[in-house]
Design a protein around this motif. Structure first.
Motif, PDB file in Angstrom:
ATOM      1  N   VAL A 111       0.842  -1.194   0.000  1.00  0.00           N
ATOM      2  CA  VAL A 111       0.000   0.000   0.000  1.00  0.00           C
ATOM      3  C   VAL A 111       0.877   1.243   0.000  1.00  0.00           C
ATOM      4  CG1 VAL A 111      -1.808   1.284   1.225  1.00  0.00           C
ATOM      5  CG2 VAL A 111      -1.768  -1.227   1.353  1.00  0.00           C
ATOM      6  N   THR A 112       0.429   2.266  -0.710  1.00  0.00           N
ATOM      7  CA  THR A 112       1.059   3.583  -0.599  1.00  0.00           C
ATOM      8  C   THR A 112      -0.029   4.623  -0.365  1.00  0.00           C
ATOM      9  OG1 THR A 112       2.730   5.037  -1.583  1.00  0.00           O
ATOM     10  CG2 THR A 112       1.002   4.263  -3.048  1.00  0.00           C
ATOM     11  N   VAL A 113       0.306   5.665   0.401  1.00  0.00           N
ATOM     12  CA  VAL A 113      -0.603   6.781   0.666  1.00  0.00           C
ATOM     13  C   VAL A 113       0.137   8.059   0.306  1.00  0.00           C
ATOM     14  CG1 VAL A 113      -2.010   7.973   2.370  1.00  0.00           C
ATOM     15  CG2 VAL A 113      -1.674   5.499   2.559  1.00  0.00           C
ATOM     16  N   THR A 114      -0.454   8.861  -0.541  1.00  0.00           N
ATOM     17  CA  THR A 114       0.208  10.074  -1.022  1.00  0.00           C
ATOM     18  C   THR A 114       0.066  11.216  -0.013  1.00  0.00           C
ATOM     19  OG1 THR A 114      -1.720  11.040  -2.118  1.00  0.00           O
ATOM     20  CG2 THR A 114      -0.448   9.405  -3.360  1.00  0.00           C
ATOM     21  N   GLU A 115       0.796  12.274  -0.286  1.00  0.00           N
ATOM     22  CA  GLU A 115       0.542  13.539   0.393  1.00  0.00           C
ATOM     23  C   GLU A 115      -0.814  14.063  -0.093  1.00  0.00           C
ATOM     24  OE1 GLU A 115       3.628  16.159  -0.912  1.00  0.00           O
ATOM     25  OE2 GLU A 115       3.180  15.829  -3.027  1.00  0.00           O
ATOM     26  N   PRO A 116      -1.432  15.023   0.593  1.00  0.00           N
ATOM     27  CA  PRO A 116      -2.713  15.559   0.107  1.00  0.00           C
ATOM     28  C   PRO A 116      -2.569  16.180  -1.279  1.00  0.00           C
ATOM     29  CG  PRO A 116      -2.364  16.176   2.401  1.00  0.00           C
ATOM     30  CD  PRO A 116      -1.071  15.569   1.924  1.00  0.00           C
ATOM     31  N   ALA A 117      -3.503  15.851  -2.152  1.00  0.00           N
ATOM     32  CA  ALA A 117      -3.502  16.409  -3.509  1.00  0.00           C
ATOM     33  C   ALA A 117      -4.157  17.786  -3.504  1.00  0.00           C
ATOM     34  CB  ALA A 117      -4.254  15.481  -4.455  1.00  0.00           C
ATOM     35  N   ALA A 118      -3.687  18.658  -4.363  1.00  0.00           N
ATOM     36  CA  ALA A 118      -4.267  20.001  -4.468  1.00  0.00           C
ATOM     37  C   ALA A 118      -5.711  19.924  -4.945  1.00  0.00           C
ATOM     38  CB  ALA A 118      -3.435  20.855  -5.424  1.00  0.00           C
ATOM     39  N   SER A 119      -5.998  18.968  -5.828  1.00  0.00           N
ATOM     40  CA  SER A 119      -7.366  18.729  -6.299  1.00  0.00           C
ATOM     41  C   SER A 119      -7.435  17.291  -6.792  1.00  0.00           C
ATOM     42  CB  SER A 119      -7.735  19.692  -7.432  1.00  0.00           C
ATOM     43  OG  SER A 119      -6.954  19.415  -8.589  1.00  0.00           O
ATOM     44  N   ARG A 178      -0.290   7.181 -13.961  1.00  0.00           N
ATOM     45  CA  ARG A 178      -0.740   6.727 -15.276  1.00  0.00           C
ATOM     46  C   ARG A 178      -2.237   6.974 -15.447  1.00  0.00           C
ATOM     47  NH1 ARG A 178      -2.468   1.945 -17.716  1.00  0.00           N
ATOM     48  NH2 ARG A 178      -2.287   0.676 -15.847  1.00  0.00           N
ATOM     49  N   ARG A 179      -2.998   6.812 -14.389  1.00  0.00           N
ATOM     50  CA  ARG A 179      -4.439   7.012 -14.463  1.00  0.00           C
ATOM     51  C   ARG A 179      -4.841   8.468 -14.255  1.00  0.00           C
ATOM     52  NH1 ARG A 179      -2.878   2.348 -13.044  1.00  0.00           N
ATOM     53  NH2 ARG A 179      -3.984   0.426 -13.606  1.00  0.00           N
ATOM     54  N   PHE A 180      -4.052   9.188 -13.478  1.00  0.00           N
ATOM     55  CA  PHE A 180      -4.362  10.585 -13.173  1.00  0.00           C
ATOM     56  C   PHE A 180      -3.137  11.445 -13.491  1.00  0.00           C
ATOM     57  CE2 PHE A 180      -6.981   7.976 -10.346  1.00  0.00           C
ATOM     58  CZ  PHE A 180      -8.244   8.442 -10.682  1.00  0.00           C
ATOM     59  N   PRO A 181      -2.933  11.796 -14.762  1.00  0.00           N
ATOM     60  CA  PRO A 181      -1.727  12.537 -15.164  1.00  0.00           C
ATOM     61  C   PRO A 181      -1.568  13.876 -14.450  1.00  0.00           C
ATOM     62  CG  PRO A 181      -2.874  11.651 -17.080  1.00  0.00           C
ATOM     63  CD  PRO A 181      -3.776  11.438 -15.913  1.00  0.00           C
ATOM     64  N   ASP A 182      -2.666  14.462 -13.969  1.00  0.00           N
ATOM     65  CA  ASP A 182      -2.549  15.749 -13.280  1.00  0.00           C
ATOM     66  C   ASP A 182      -1.906  15.595 -11.897  1.00  0.00           C
ATOM     67  OD1 ASP A 182      -4.843  14.324 -12.445  1.00  0.00           O
ATOM     68  OD2 ASP A 182      -5.786  16.151 -11.693  1.00  0.00           O
ATOM     69  N   GLN A 183      -1.673  14.348 -11.472  1.00  0.00           N
ATOM     70  CA  GLN A 183      -1.032  14.110 -10.173  1.00  0.00           C
ATOM     71  C   GLN A 183       0.449  13.740 -10.326  1.00  0.00           C
ATOM     72  OE1 GLN A 183      -2.697  14.923  -7.648  1.00  0.00           O
ATOM     73  NE2 GLN A 183      -4.799  14.886  -8.402  1.00  0.00           N
ATOM     74  N   ASN A 184       1.041  14.106 -11.447  1.00  0.00           N
ATOM     75  CA  ASN A 184       2.444  13.735 -11.707  1.00  0.00           C
ATOM     76  C   ASN A 184       3.398  14.260 -10.636  1.00  0.00           C
ATOM     77  OD1 ASN A 184       2.225  12.104 -13.923  1.00  0.00           O
ATOM     78  ND2 ASN A 184       2.415  13.768 -15.409  1.00  0.00           N
ATOM     79  N   GLY A 185       3.085  15.394 -10.024  1.00  0.00           N
ATOM     80  CA  GLY A 185       3.978  15.950  -9.009  1.00  0.00           C
ATOM     81  C   GLY A 185       3.707  15.446  -7.606  1.00  0.00           C
ATOM     82  N   LEU A 186       2.713  14.582  -7.458  1.00  0.00           N
ATOM     83  CA  LEU A 186       2.329  14.093  -6.134  1.00  0.00           C
ATOM     84  C   LEU A 186       3.356  13.095  -5.612  1.00  0.00           C
ATOM     85  CD1 LEU A 186      -0.189  14.708  -4.387  1.00  0.00           C
ATOM     86  CD2 LEU A 186      -1.175  12.567  -5.248  1.00  0.00           C
ATOM     87  N   ALA A 187       3.673  13.174  -4.328  1.00  0.00           N
ATOM     88  CA  ALA A 187       4.659  12.276  -3.720  1.00  0.00           C
ATOM     89  C   ALA A 187       3.989  11.355  -2.707  1.00  0.00           C
ATOM     90  CB  ALA A 187       5.754  13.090  -3.025  1.00  0.00           C
TER      91      ALA A 187
END
Length: 411
Positions: free
Chosen positions: A256-264, A324-333
């Motif tokens: 499992v991985t959990v990202t930082e909060p996404a801007a949107s 790959r599924r959400f290209p707008d999240q490319n900068g998400l860590a």
């Protein structure tokens, strides 16, 4: 058995979780529950609700086992499609299991609604994606079967998916009425409510053995104390394999991985739960503070132990799947990543009920990706049995059933 490794997310959401004493005295009770995860917590809550005296003992901390590694997706649909179950077990038992699962999901939502704060659940739709054109044919057939028996299921074409998401797939089943949860907060909320209703809760009190007691009771050594009970519910999850190995079950590693909060979270229709037909397994959800949780990439548990550090590489792979599924999240860590032990039964059903080799014991083993829902089914069944309501349908989940695949039926 070490059930997880890596950096876990859920404890950060409940930093002041309640603590309970360890057992250092002799107690008598009607029911002893062994295990402080979701299955044990549900049993403790339901017994307390019915006024049945019960003691719960946990070897570590409440909600500190597999609960900590759960991703908290709640769905009525099983990993094994209803179509496949009908081929294996026949229509009657298969449809009954799916109906039990749907009822259990509603029960979980009702119970969570009585709890406070983060222990509550959020209702979500569920998107089951066909990973290939070939999978789309079988998934469309599954949708028709679900609809025939009254389950919520809508077929979405490739175009309908593309209208709502930032990715393309050949087809999907969309179902309303599923849910997401914080499993750590939910279990703590259940246990606190059980304690308020009179249940006795003990942490750091491992079960060390048992022997027959007077009057058909069972005398159990727990922590530094003794509990004498009429019945024992064994709800230790995958660790049960160390006491009583199920020939029809096997353990795997999952990640499992959990990202930082996404801007949107644009391009994600109503933040629904997402899973797909491809194997290794992959699924995604969001959190109340806008993080993305992705899990899966199951693999063999080599040597019977979780590989240390493997979760880092698998987290990178899961992050690539998110992007790959959400290209707008490319900068998400990624902020959290862990590996965990995951159990499956060969026939896709949990194990629930007594065992002839363990008189007075009832087992709750919610194997499979829908373990919380199966634990609700089990808790309802076991508490019914222990309070005088016969559950003949528990035979479907018998611990002594054959789990060898049945010959395929002609259609």
């Amino acid at each position: 058995m070490k059930l997880h490794t890596g950096k876990l997310y859920w404890p950060s959401t409940l930093p002041d979780a309640a603590e309970y004493p360890s057992l250092d005295r002799e107690l008598r009770t009607e029911v002893l529950i062994v295990g402080g995860g979701v299955g044990g917590a549900l049993c403790a809550y339901l017994l307390a609700e019915r006024g049945i005296d019960a003691v719960l003992v946990e070897s570590g901390r409440i909600a500190g086992g597999s609960t900590l590694a759960s991703t908290g997706l709640l769905q009525y649909a099983s990993d094994k499609m209803l179509t496949s179950m009908i081929h294996t077990f026949g229509e009657g038992p298969s449809v009954h299991f799916y109906r039990l699962s749907r009822k259990a999901l509603e029960r979980l939502k009702q119970i969570a609604g009585r709890l406070d704060g983060a222990a509550r659940m959020t209702e979500r739709g569920s998107l089951y994606l066909a990973s290939s054109e070939r999978d789309a044919d079988s998934l469309r057939e599954e949708c028709e079967i679900l609809q025939r028996f009254g389950f919520p299921a809508i077929w979405w074409s490739a175009g309908e998916i593309a209208d709502r998401f930032s990715f393309r797939y050949p087809g999907a089943i969309y179902a309303e009425g599923d849910a997401e949860m914080n499993p750590y907060a939910f279990v703590h909320g259940l246990v606190q409510e059980a304690a308020r209703l009179g249940g006795r809760i003990y942490e750091q009190s491992p079960m060390r053995g048992s022997e027959p007691g007077e009057g058909g009771r069972i005398r159990c050594r727990c922590g530094e104390g003794i509990v004498t009970a009429r019945h024992v519910i064994w709800a230790t999850g995958y660790e049960t394999q160390q006491l009583k190995k199920e020939r029809g079950a096997h353990l795997r590693a999952t990640y499992v991985t959990v990202t930082e909060p996404a801007a949107s979270l644009g391009g994600w229709f109503e933040q629904c739960l997402i899973w797909e037909t491809a194997r290794p397994y992959l699924y995604m959800r969001t959190t109340p503070d806008g993080r993305i949780i992705a899990g899966g990439l199951d693999e063999g548990l080599h040597g019977g132990r979780l590989p240390e550090g493997r979760e880092i590489r698998q987290s990178d792979r899961l992050m690539a799947e998110i992007r790959r599924r959400f290209p707008d999240q490319n900068g998400l860590a990624a902020s959290y990543a862990w590996g965990a032990v995951f159990g499956e039964s060969r026939d896709g059903l949990p194990y629930i009920g007594p065992h002839p080799s363990y008189p007075g014991y009832y087992f709750l083993e919610g194997y499979g990706g829908n373990g919380t829902v199966c634990s609700m089914i089990a808790a309802d069944m076991l508490v019914d049995e222990l309070t005088g309501y016969r559950r003949d349908d528990m035979a479907i989940f018998s611990l002594t059933r054959s789990t060898k695949p049945a010959p395929a039926q002609r259609r």
